[in-house]
Scaffold this motif. Structure first.
Motif, PDB file in Angstrom:
ATOM      1  N   SER A 172    -139.180 -14.453 -56.192  1.00 50.99           N
ATOM      2  CA  SER A 172    -139.592 -13.207 -55.280  1.00 50.99           C
ATOM      3  C   SER A 172    -138.416 -13.028 -54.142  1.00 50.99           C
ATOM      4  N   MET A 173    -138.495 -11.658 -53.752  1.00 46.86           N
ATOM      5  CA  MET A 173    -137.421 -11.506 -52.738  1.00 46.86           C
ATOM      6  C   MET A 173    -138.147 -11.556 -51.353  1.00 46.86           C
ATOM      7  N   LEU A 174    -137.852 -12.451 -50.349  1.00 49.78           N
ATOM      8  CA  LEU A 174    -138.305 -12.430 -49.094  1.00 49.78           C
ATOM      9  C   LEU A 174    -138.397 -10.897 -48.480  1.00 49.78           C
ATOM     10  N   SER A 198    -135.132 -10.384 -46.891  1.00 47.76           N
ATOM     11  CA  SER A 198    -133.704 -10.813 -47.984  1.00 47.76           C
ATOM     12  C   SER A 198    -133.039  -9.490 -48.025  1.00 47.76           C
ATOM     13  N   THR A 199    -133.316  -8.048 -47.858  1.00 43.58           N
ATOM     14  CA  THR A 199    -132.627  -7.119 -47.832  1.00 43.58           C
ATOM     15  C   THR A 199    -132.648  -6.311 -46.617  1.00 43.58           C
ATOM     16  N   LEU A 200    -131.690  -5.137 -46.536  1.00 46.53           N
ATOM     17  CA  LEU A 200    -131.350  -4.441 -45.168  1.00 46.53           C
ATOM     18  C   LEU A 200    -132.597  -3.642 -44.695  1.00 46.53           C
ATOM     19  N   ARG A 236    -136.960  -3.686 -45.049  1.00 41.22           N
ATOM     20  CA  ARG A 236    -137.743  -4.696 -45.352  1.00 41.22           C
ATOM     21  C   ARG A 236    -138.393  -4.279 -46.602  1.00 41.22           C
ATOM     22  N   LYS A 237    -138.460  -5.609 -47.699  1.00 42.05           N
ATOM     23  CA  LYS A 237    -138.952  -5.093 -48.917  1.00 42.05           C
ATOM     24  C   LYS A 237    -140.450  -5.798 -48.796  1.00 42.05           C
ATOM     25  N   ALA A 238    -141.464  -5.040 -49.164  1.00 42.36           N
ATOM     26  CA  ALA A 238    -142.753  -5.496 -48.857  1.00 42.36           C
ATOM     27  C   ALA A 238    -143.186  -6.537 -49.893  1.00 42.36           C
ATOM     28  N   GLY A 242    -142.268  -4.926 -61.529  1.00 45.50           N
ATOM     29  CA  GLY A 242    -141.615  -5.264 -62.900  1.00 45.50           C
ATOM     30  C   GLY A 242    -140.310  -5.844 -62.735  1.00 45.50           C
ATOM     31  N   ARG A 243    -139.480  -5.918 -61.844  1.00 43.46           N
ATOM     32  CA  ARG A 243    -138.194  -6.408 -61.901  1.00 43.46           C
ATOM     33  C   ARG A 243    -138.344  -7.851 -61.555  1.00 43.46           C
ATOM     34  N   SER A 244    -139.204  -8.238 -60.701  1.00 43.92           N
ATOM     35  CA  SER A 244    -139.653  -9.753 -60.393  1.00 43.92           C
ATOM     36  C   SER A 244    -140.064 -10.113 -61.509  1.00 43.92           C
ATOM     37  N   GLN A 250    -131.565 -14.165 -49.200  1.00 48.50           N
ATOM     38  CA  GLN A 250    -130.533 -12.894 -48.716  1.00 48.50           C
ATOM     39  C   GLN A 250    -130.109 -12.565 -49.811  1.00 48.50           C
ATOM     40  N   ALA A 251    -130.314 -10.965 -50.110  1.00 47.99           N
ATOM     41  CA  ALA A 251    -129.879 -10.558 -51.516  1.00 47.99           C
ATOM     42  C   ALA A 251    -128.388  -9.753 -51.287  1.00 47.99           C
ATOM     43  N   ASP A 252    -127.531 -10.248 -52.051  1.00 51.71           N
ATOM     44  CA  ASP A 252    -126.086  -9.367 -52.138  1.00 51.71           C
ATOM     45  C   ASP A 252    -125.705  -9.221 -53.552  1.00 51.71           C
ATOM     46  N   GLY A 253    -126.648  -8.936 -54.443  1.00 54.65           N
ATOM     47  CA  GLY A 253    -126.246  -9.071 -55.813  1.00 54.65           C
ATOM     48  C   GLY A 253    -126.265 -10.585 -56.640  1.00 54.65           C
ATOM     49  N   GLY A 254    -126.684 -10.428 -57.782  1.00 54.32           N
ATOM     50  CA  GLY A 254    -126.579 -11.725 -58.334  1.00 54.32           C
ATOM     51  C   GLY A 254    -127.871 -12.575 -58.071  1.00 54.32           C
ATOM     52  N   THR A 255    -128.908 -12.134 -57.617  1.00 50.41           N
ATOM     53  CA  THR A 255    -129.991 -13.003 -57.162  1.00 50.41           C
ATOM     54  C   THR A 255    -130.509 -13.665 -58.444  1.00 50.41           C
ATOM     55  N   ARG A 256    -130.590 -13.145 -59.483  1.00 44.99           N
ATOM     56  CA  ARG A 256    -131.279 -13.988 -60.771  1.00 44.99           C
ATOM     57  C   ARG A 256    -129.993 -14.864 -61.317  1.00 44.99           C
ATOM     58  N   THR A 257    -129.039 -14.625 -61.257  1.00 44.30           N
ATOM     59  CA  THR A 257    -127.977 -15.678 -61.839  1.00 44.30           C
ATOM     60  C   THR A 257    -127.961 -16.731 -60.789  1.00 44.30           C
ATOM     61  N   ASN A 287    -120.979  -8.540 -56.261  1.00 45.07           N
ATOM     62  CA  ASN A 287    -121.890  -8.177 -54.988  1.00 45.07           C
ATOM     63  C   ASN A 287    -122.616  -6.974 -55.202  1.00 45.07           C
ATOM     64  N   TYR A 288    -123.490  -6.728 -54.107  1.00 42.03           N
ATOM     65  CA  TYR A 288    -124.184  -5.655 -54.180  1.00 42.03           C
ATOM     66  C   TYR A 288    -123.508  -4.472 -54.261  1.00 42.03           C
ATOM     67  N   VAL A 289    -122.339  -4.429 -53.672  1.00 36.61           N
ATOM     68  CA  VAL A 289    -121.719  -2.928 -53.388  1.00 36.61           C
ATOM     69  C   VAL A 289    -121.244  -2.639 -54.830  1.00 36.61           C
ATOM     70  N   GLU A 290    -120.451  -3.720 -55.483  1.00 33.58           N
ATOM     71  CA  GLU A 290    -119.900  -3.511 -56.862  1.00 33.58           C
ATOM     72  C   GLU A 290    -121.198  -3.177 -57.962  1.00 33.58           C
ATOM     73  N   ASP A 291    -122.262  -4.032 -57.704  1.00 35.69           N
ATOM     74  CA  ASP A 291    -123.277  -3.895 -58.727  1.00 35.69           C
ATOM     75  C   ASP A 291    -123.968  -2.442 -58.635  1.00 35.69           C
ATOM     76  N   SER A 292    -123.953  -1.831 -57.429  1.00 34.54           N
ATOM     77  CA  SER A 292    -124.709  -0.716 -57.440  1.00 34.54           C
ATOM     78  C   SER A 292    -123.654   0.613 -57.639  1.00 34.54           C
TER      79      SER A 292
HETATM   80  N1  UDP Z   1    -131.760  -5.075 -54.289  1.00 33.45           N
HETATM   81  C1  UDP Z   1    -132.395  -4.669 -53.132  1.00 33.45           C
HETATM   82  N2  UDP Z   1    -133.806  -4.573 -53.194  1.00 33.45           N
HETATM   83  C2  UDP Z   1    -134.533  -4.441 -54.389  1.00 33.45           C
HETATM   84  C3  UDP Z   1    -133.731  -5.123 -55.645  1.00 33.45           C
HETATM   85  C4  UDP Z   1    -132.583  -5.215 -55.475  1.00 33.45           C
HETATM   86  O1  UDP Z   1    -131.779  -4.642 -52.314  1.00 33.45           O
HETATM   87  O2  UDP Z   1    -135.434  -4.100 -54.582  1.00 33.45           O
HETATM   88  C5  UDP Z   1    -130.168  -5.330 -53.937  1.00 33.45           C
HETATM   89  C6  UDP Z   1    -130.131  -6.799 -54.088  1.00 33.45           C
HETATM   90  O3  UDP Z   1    -128.976  -6.721 -53.297  1.00 33.45           O
HETATM   91  C7  UDP Z   1    -129.744  -7.496 -55.573  1.00 33.45           C
HETATM   92  C8  UDP Z   1    -128.998  -6.091 -55.796  1.00 33.45           C
HETATM   93  O4  UDP Z   1    -129.650  -4.944 -55.457  1.00 33.45           O
HETATM   94  O5  UDP Z   1    -129.122  -8.482 -55.533  1.00 33.45           O
HETATM   95  C9  UDP Z   1    -128.830  -6.198 -57.622  1.00 33.45           C
HETATM   96  O6  UDP Z   1    -130.296  -6.014 -58.036  1.00 33.45           O
HETATM   97  P1  UDP Z   1    -130.461  -6.307 -59.615  1.00 33.45           P
HETATM   98  O7  UDP Z   1    -131.827  -5.863 -59.896  1.00 33.45           O
HETATM   99  O8  UDP Z   1    -129.373  -6.048 -60.372  1.00 33.45           O
HETATM  100  O9  UDP Z   1    -130.718  -7.998 -59.504  1.00 33.45           O
HETATM  101  P2  UDP Z   1    -129.634  -9.245 -58.989  1.00 33.45           P
HETATM  102  O10 UDP Z   1    -128.151  -8.644 -59.222  1.00 33.45           O
HETATM  103  O11 UDP Z   1    -129.982  -9.768 -57.664  1.00 33.45           O
HETATM  104  O12 UDP Z   1    -130.010 -10.176 -60.038  1.00 33.45           O
END
Ligand code: UDP
Length: 250
Positions: free
Chosen positions: A75-77, A80-82, A84-86, A96-98, A131-138, A187-192
């Motif tokens: 789960s994402m606390l 953890s994001t800019l 608030r993630k409920a 679905g993502r979780s 804290q989420a900045d991309g790559g949370t699953r890895t 990182n998040y910027v690259e990922d997005s």
């Molecule tokens: N993210 C977010 N809110 C969300 C889902 C993702 O801020 O509800 C951001 C977060 O920084 C995450 C990134 O988007 O690490 C990339 O998300 P992705 O689904 O690709 O998973 P991740 O790269 O974290 O495994």
């Protein structure tokens, strides 16, 4: 599609295309857990904690399957994001993502664990993103292996597990094609902004456990895929070394 020629130019955060962010493990972060670590991977932080229940799921009993079980939750606390993630519980449903991510974590760990050797118990692996900045699953998979190793050590110390249940270590890294260029560990910027997103899970022998690669409104060539895999192997090798170092000093 050919690869761009300026492949050595620095990325937004100054990294080389083949450079992972700094990764460190702060072990025993959750004292009541059987094993735990906080993985700090650039600005992504995930708490990975393992607890053990002395029973197996009903389906294993019903089907008379021997050995133990291992399962994961992710789960994402909310902070953890800019924005608030409920919490899922507030919405009364797991998003679905979780669900996809926690199944990936569970599969990745089960691929390197001999469930027979765990004995008749269930191992719960909890990955909570601080804290989420991309790559949370890895980061979750890579950290979960460290937390699980610490937990197994404890179970061995207590005589509950006798044989080593690990077939191999496991680590995971993200990759992508960003502005036409394959790069390691987004990182998040690259990922997005990535045209192609990839998650690679490998064992210590360099074999694939899971390989997910998708074009985001884009396609990718054989050349891109080969380069992504080359970079991925480099990253995985470093992560396996960092895991071993974190476990050696634990
Ligand atoms: N993210 C977010 N809110 C969300 C889902 C993702 O801020 O509800 C951001 C977060 O920084 C995450 C990134 O988007 O690490 C990339 O998300 P992705 O689904 O690709 O998973 P991740 O790269 O974290 O495994």
């Amino acid at each position: 599609m050919s690869l761009p020629t300026d492949s050595a130019a620095a990325r937004g955060d100054g990294r080389r295309p083949d450079q992972i962010r700094s990764v460190r493990f702060q072990n025993h972060i959750a004292p009541h857990a059987t094993g735990s670590t906080l993985v700090e991977w650039g600005n992504t932080r995930v708490i990975c904690a393992v607890m053990v229940e002395e029973s197996v799921p009903g389906w294993m009993k019903a089907q008379k399957v021997d050995g133990g079980w291992l399962t994961a939750e992710y789960s994402m606390l909310p902070y953890s994001t800019l924005d608030r993630k409920a919490r899922d519980i507030a919405k009364l449903k797991l998003d679905g993502r979780s669900q996809e991510i926690q199944r990936l974590i569970g599969r990745s760990l089960r691929a390197v664990v001999d469930l027979q050797k765990l004995g008749p118990r269930t191992v719960w692996v909890d990955c909570d993103v601080l804290q989420a900045d991309g790559g949370t699953r890895t980061a979750s998979i890579t950290g979960a292996y460290v937390a699980l190793s610490l937990a197994v050590r404890k179970l061995q110390g207590e005589g509950l597990v006798t044989a080593d249940p690990f077939r191999s270590p496991v680590a995971a890294v993200s990759l992508g094609v960003v502005e036409g260029r394959p790069v390691l560990d987004l990182n998040y910027v690259e990922d997005s902004g990535a045209e192609v997103d990839m998650n690679l899970v490998m064992n210590g022998a360099g074999e694939f456990i899971e390989l997910q690669a998708s074009g985001e409104e884009s396609t990718f060539s054989d050349a891109h895929l080969s380069e992504l895999l080359r970079l991925g192997r480099l990253g995985i090798r470093q992560l396996l070394d960092l895991q071993q170092a974190a476990l050696a000093s634990a």
